[in-house]
Design a protein around this motif. Sequence first.
Motif, short mmCIF file in Angstrom:
data_model
loop_
_atom_site.label_atom_id
_atom_site.label_comp_id
_atom_site.label_asym_id
_atom_site.label_seq_id
_atom_site.Cartn_x
_atom_site.Cartn_y
_atom_site.Cartn_z
N ILE A 83 19.35 55.33 30.47
CA ILE A 83 19.19 54.41 29.34
C ILE A 83 20.00 55.01 28.20
CG2 ILE A 83 17.58 53.16 27.88
CD1 ILE A 83 17.09 52.69 30.87
N ALA A 84 21.13 54.40 27.87
CA ALA A 84 22.04 54.94 26.85
C ALA A 84 22.01 54.03 25.63
CB ALA A 84 23.45 55.06 27.41
N ALA A 85 21.32 54.47 24.56
CA ALA A 85 21.23 53.68 23.33
C ALA A 85 22.17 54.27 22.29
CB ALA A 85 19.79 53.68 22.81
N GLN A 86 23.17 53.52 21.90
CA GLN A 86 24.19 53.95 20.93
C GLN A 86 24.76 55.33 21.33
OE1 GLN A 86 24.49 51.42 19.10
NE2 GLN A 86 22.47 50.51 19.12
N PRO A 87 25.32 55.47 22.55
CA PRO A 87 25.69 56.80 23.05
C PRO A 87 26.84 57.46 22.29
CG PRO A 87 26.52 55.09 24.50
CD PRO A 87 25.62 54.40 23.52
N THR A 88 27.66 56.69 21.56
CA THR A 88 28.81 57.29 20.87
C THR A 88 28.68 57.18 19.36
OG1 THR A 88 30.10 55.24 21.05
CG2 THR A 88 30.37 56.86 22.81
N ARG A 89 27.47 56.96 18.88
CA ARG A 89 27.27 56.82 17.42
C ARG A 89 27.66 58.12 16.71
NH1 ARG A 89 21.93 54.02 15.80
NH2 ARG A 89 23.30 52.20 15.72
N GLY A 90 28.62 57.99 15.76
CA GLY A 90 28.98 59.13 14.93
C GLY A 90 29.83 60.18 15.61
N VAL A 91 30.54 59.82 16.69
CA VAL A 91 31.42 60.81 17.32
C VAL A 91 32.88 60.36 17.21
CG1 VAL A 91 29.61 61.53 18.94
CG2 VAL A 91 31.27 59.85 19.68
N ASP A 92 33.79 61.34 17.29
CA ASP A 92 35.21 61.06 17.09
C ASP A 92 35.83 60.41 18.33
OD1 ASP A 92 36.40 63.18 18.91
OD2 ASP A 92 35.26 64.47 17.57
N VAL A 93 37.06 59.93 18.17
CA VAL A 93 37.71 59.16 19.25
C VAL A 93 37.88 59.98 20.53
CG1 VAL A 93 38.92 57.42 17.90
CG2 VAL A 93 39.96 59.66 18.17
N GLY A 94 38.18 61.26 20.38
CA GLY A 94 38.33 62.11 21.57
C GLY A 94 37.02 62.25 22.31
N SER A 95 35.92 62.40 21.56
CA SER A 95 34.60 62.54 22.17
C SER A 95 34.11 61.21 22.74
CB SER A 95 33.60 63.06 21.14
OG SER A 95 34.01 64.32 20.66
N ILE A 96 34.46 60.11 22.08
CA ILE A 96 34.11 58.79 22.62
C ILE A 96 34.75 58.62 24.00
CG2 ILE A 96 34.52 56.29 22.36
CD1 ILE A 96 34.18 56.70 19.32
N GLU A 97 36.03 58.95 24.08
CA GLU A 97 36.75 58.87 25.36
C GLU A 97 36.02 59.70 26.42
OE1 GLU A 97 41.32 59.85 26.82
OE2 GLU A 97 40.28 61.27 25.55
N PHE A 98 35.60 60.92 26.04
CA PHE A 98 34.92 61.83 26.97
C PHE A 98 33.57 61.26 27.41
CE2 PHE A 98 32.08 65.40 27.85
CZ PHE A 98 32.80 66.09 28.81
N ILE A 99 32.76 60.79 26.46
CA ILE A 99 31.43 60.26 26.79
C ILE A 99 31.55 59.01 27.67
CG2 ILE A 99 29.36 59.15 25.81
CD1 ILE A 99 29.68 61.11 23.41
N HIS A 100 32.53 58.15 27.36
CA HIS A 100 32.74 56.97 28.21
C HIS A 100 33.07 57.38 29.64
CE1 HIS A 100 33.71 53.96 24.71
NE2 HIS A 100 32.44 54.29 24.79
N LYS A 101 33.91 58.40 29.80
CA LYS A 101 34.24 58.88 31.15
C LYS A 101 33.01 59.41 31.87
CE LYS A 101 39.15 60.04 30.51
NZ LYS A 101 40.15 61.15 30.35
N GLN A 102 32.11 60.10 31.12
CA GLN A 102 30.90 60.63 31.73
C GLN A 102 29.98 59.50 32.20
OE1 GLN A 102 30.33 63.95 32.30
NE2 GLN A 102 32.40 64.24 31.50
N LEU A 103 29.89 58.43 31.40
CA LEU A 103 29.06 57.28 31.80
C LEU A 103 29.63 56.58 33.02
CD1 LEU A 103 28.21 55.83 28.26
CD2 LEU A 103 26.57 56.83 29.87
N ILE A 104 30.95 56.42 33.05
CA ILE A 104 31.59 55.81 34.21
C ILE A 104 31.39 56.68 35.46
CG2 ILE A 104 33.82 55.14 35.23
CD1 ILE A 104 32.86 53.18 33.11
N ALA A 105 31.51 58.01 35.27
CA ALA A 105 31.31 58.94 36.41
C ALA A 105 29.89 58.85 36.94
CB ALA A 105 31.63 60.36 35.97
N ALA A 106 28.91 58.74 36.02
CA ALA A 106 27.51 58.61 36.45
C ALA A 106 27.31 57.31 37.22
CB ALA A 106 26.58 58.65 35.23
N ARG A 107 27.94 56.23 36.73
CA ARG A 107 27.88 54.94 37.44
C ARG A 107 28.46 55.07 38.84
NH1 ARG A 107 32.26 50.20 36.80
NH2 ARG A 107 33.33 51.80 38.02
N ASP A 108 29.62 55.71 38.93
CA ASP A 108 30.31 55.82 40.22
C ASP A 108 29.56 56.71 41.21
OD1 ASP A 108 32.21 54.14 39.22
OD2 ASP A 108 33.70 55.71 38.79
#
Length: 480
Positions: free
Chosen positions: A424-449
Amino acid sequence: MSQLLEIENLTKFFGSVHANDQISLSVAPGEIVALLGENGAGKSTLVKSVFGLVKPDSGTIKVKGKEIPYGDTATAIANGVGMVHQHFQLVPVMTVTENLILGDEPTSTGFIKMRKARKDAEEISERFGLAVNPDAVIEDLPVGMAQRVEILKALRRDVSLLILDEPTAVLTPQETDELLEVLRNLAKKGVGVLFITHKLREVMAVADRVVVLRNGKLVGTTSPKESSEAKLAQMMVGREVVLDVEKDIAKPGQAALVVSEMSVLDDRKLEAVKAISFEVKSGEILGIAGVEGNGQRELVEAICGMRNRVSGSVRLLGSDLPNLNPKAAHQAGVSHIPEDREKHGLVSSYSIAENLVLNQYDESPFANGWLRNLSAVADNGAKLVSDFDIRTPSASLPASSLSGGNKQKTVVARELSQAKKVVIAAQPTRGVDVGSIEFIHKQLIAARDKGAAILLVSAELDEVLSLSDRIAVIYGGKIV
């Protein structure tokens, strides 16, 4: 044009960490300057130095040509400096009105004129287009509303220089557009604005000039006309950043999370979630889109056992999740990235390593019966700090030492490293920079996969559209 704010060679150390290294910048009257940089680049330290909350080690700060002494907030305020803080400086048990007048109470014969204060609160709320109930208690407000109060608190005084530290991190797109319009109007009246943001769309829309910090140093100054979102991201991170989410087509399995006819009350005992039903399958991301305040918070908290469900059920892989039992939800296989990292994600006085095992402290290998395995906690902390690029000299430091974005990465690291069946990811990238957003998105996609069922709740419509495999829109507590 004479400068409103002049910073020259500002330097600040925290132990061995060079937070600010010989930084010089200026803000002219009526100018909007965006301050960009990765989490931990030194942005908050710089603006806190201007407002007197941090004492620099060297350098000078001038407001309207007058040098401001180090660590003197009262002098900064007296010279027309106002600040909207990243982490709210509000008293939770007080009302909106009481928070707005705190430290500057209107009095008559020794008594506070609350009727006048309330009327003033309504007037300033209306004038700046930031609607909020003056009688609401802060601790009962969603974070987006609390942010409005923080902004109004700064605007209530006649400011000539307004500093905003990630003011839109918890606002909806509509609220953000309203705030940007407020900033434009303030600039037209001659107010200088220095604001920190990670949202490059805002920078391109409203900034006159852009200043970029990296590792505590000023690495460049540009303007939206001379740049693009991709170029700004590259300046911030020092490498090319993929702003679009890259993912393969989802391969959903069986329904892992099933919510049936669930109703939930909010803090005022009003029905916030109304007989809602949906399912999330293994190997997919279901995005919940909607303006904040339409039941998202109550929905997430009810699924994770933090809020009472008045009716309906939550099933995880065929088994009912108990009501009001966060520990049972965790043990059943639910990971939860909460929307408010300060309140529900971290214990700021605990070390980073301890925060990374907050919901596993009594489980193997971090405990053996009644005994905690402190070396395993430390080893796990060091590994996750490295794996998730949490910017800190040591995992043994308290979580309070981290910048906002690195606090968010700590929560994400803890929850996604456990390989749970449901995230359950509520506002997972709130207040993080673009590099970290990219990283967190990849982690969520990896968890999905890897087969996780992910429920994504985000006020960022771009995030919902780019990450989700299916999207449900929530309005008035219902899926519409």
